[in-house]
Write an enzyme that holds these catalytic residues in place. Structure first.
Site, PDB file in Angstrom:
ATOM      1  CG  ASP A   7      32.608  42.578  30.879  1.00  0.00           C
ATOM      2  OD1 ASP A   7      32.397  43.371  31.817  1.00  0.00           O
ATOM      3  OD2 ASP A   7      33.604  42.669  30.124  1.00  0.00           O
ATOM      4  CD  GLU A  66      32.389  43.286  35.852  1.00  0.00           C
ATOM      5  OE1 GLU A  66      33.081  42.556  36.569  1.00  0.00           O
ATOM      6  OE2 GLU A  66      32.761  43.717  34.738  1.00  0.00           O
ATOM      7  CG  ASP A 138      35.508  42.512  26.494  1.00  0.00           C
ATOM      8  OD1 ASP A 138      35.657  43.266  27.477  1.00  0.00           O
ATOM      9  OD2 ASP A 138      35.934  42.790  25.363  1.00  0.00           O
TER      10      ASP A 138
END
EC number: 3.1.21.10
Length: 168
Positions: A7, A66, A138
């Protein structure tokens, strides 16, 4: 198959590693790469070093990152894009294939709804990976990216096998 999910973030870059065997998922590790305030070059270098250490320690077979979203602050979006570049570069340097997924696709795969809240993502990650202790939101997002990638790799593998059988 061992999957690394990432992430991206400039201040906090979440990461999560899972093992996949058939339809079984097992948590390996998760954490956050931090970069303190300072000049951008040193922050990116710090993230690069930390993420390189994660890859060396856990030896994933594949990785997924992502996509970032564009917000109203153009400068912040550019900085986030540079951190995302590190997230893509490090696994690629290690010779890994790197999948990329939109946040809504990750949420849809893990939660079942494309606009899920962070709490819902954390809850579903805990259901998919019993006993996991999350290093933070996260890291939970990174594990969700890894779960999404595992699902898509398995689905594409089944599709390729079916197409190969049909071609015979």
């Amino acid at each position: 198959m061992r999957v690394l999910g990432i992430d991206p973030g400039l201040r906090n870059m979440g990461w999560g590693v899972i093992d996949v065997s058939g339809t079984r998922l097992a948590h390996v590790a998760n954490g956050i790469c931090h970069s303190d305030s300072g000049d951008l070059a040193h922050r990116l270098l710090s993230l690069h070093g930390q993420l390189t250490d994660v890859l060396a320690r856990f030896q994933p077979d594949t990785a997924a990152v992502e996509h970032t979203f564009v917000n109203k602050d153009g400068v912040a979006t550019l900085k986030l894009g540079q951190a995302r570049g590190i997230a893509l570069l490090v696994p690629a340097q290690a010779g890994l294939a790197v999948g990329e997924y939109a946040p809504n696709a990750v949420k849809k795969t893990v939660v079942g709804v494309g606009h899920a809240a962070k709490e819902q993502i954390q809850h579903m990650v805990r259901l998919h990976l019993p006993g996991v202790h999350l290093a933070g939101p996260d890291a939970a997002d990174a594990l969700a990216v890894a779960i999404c990638h595992a699902h898509h790799v398995q689905s594409s593998g089944r599709l390729e096998a079916a197409l190969a059988r049909a071609a015979r």
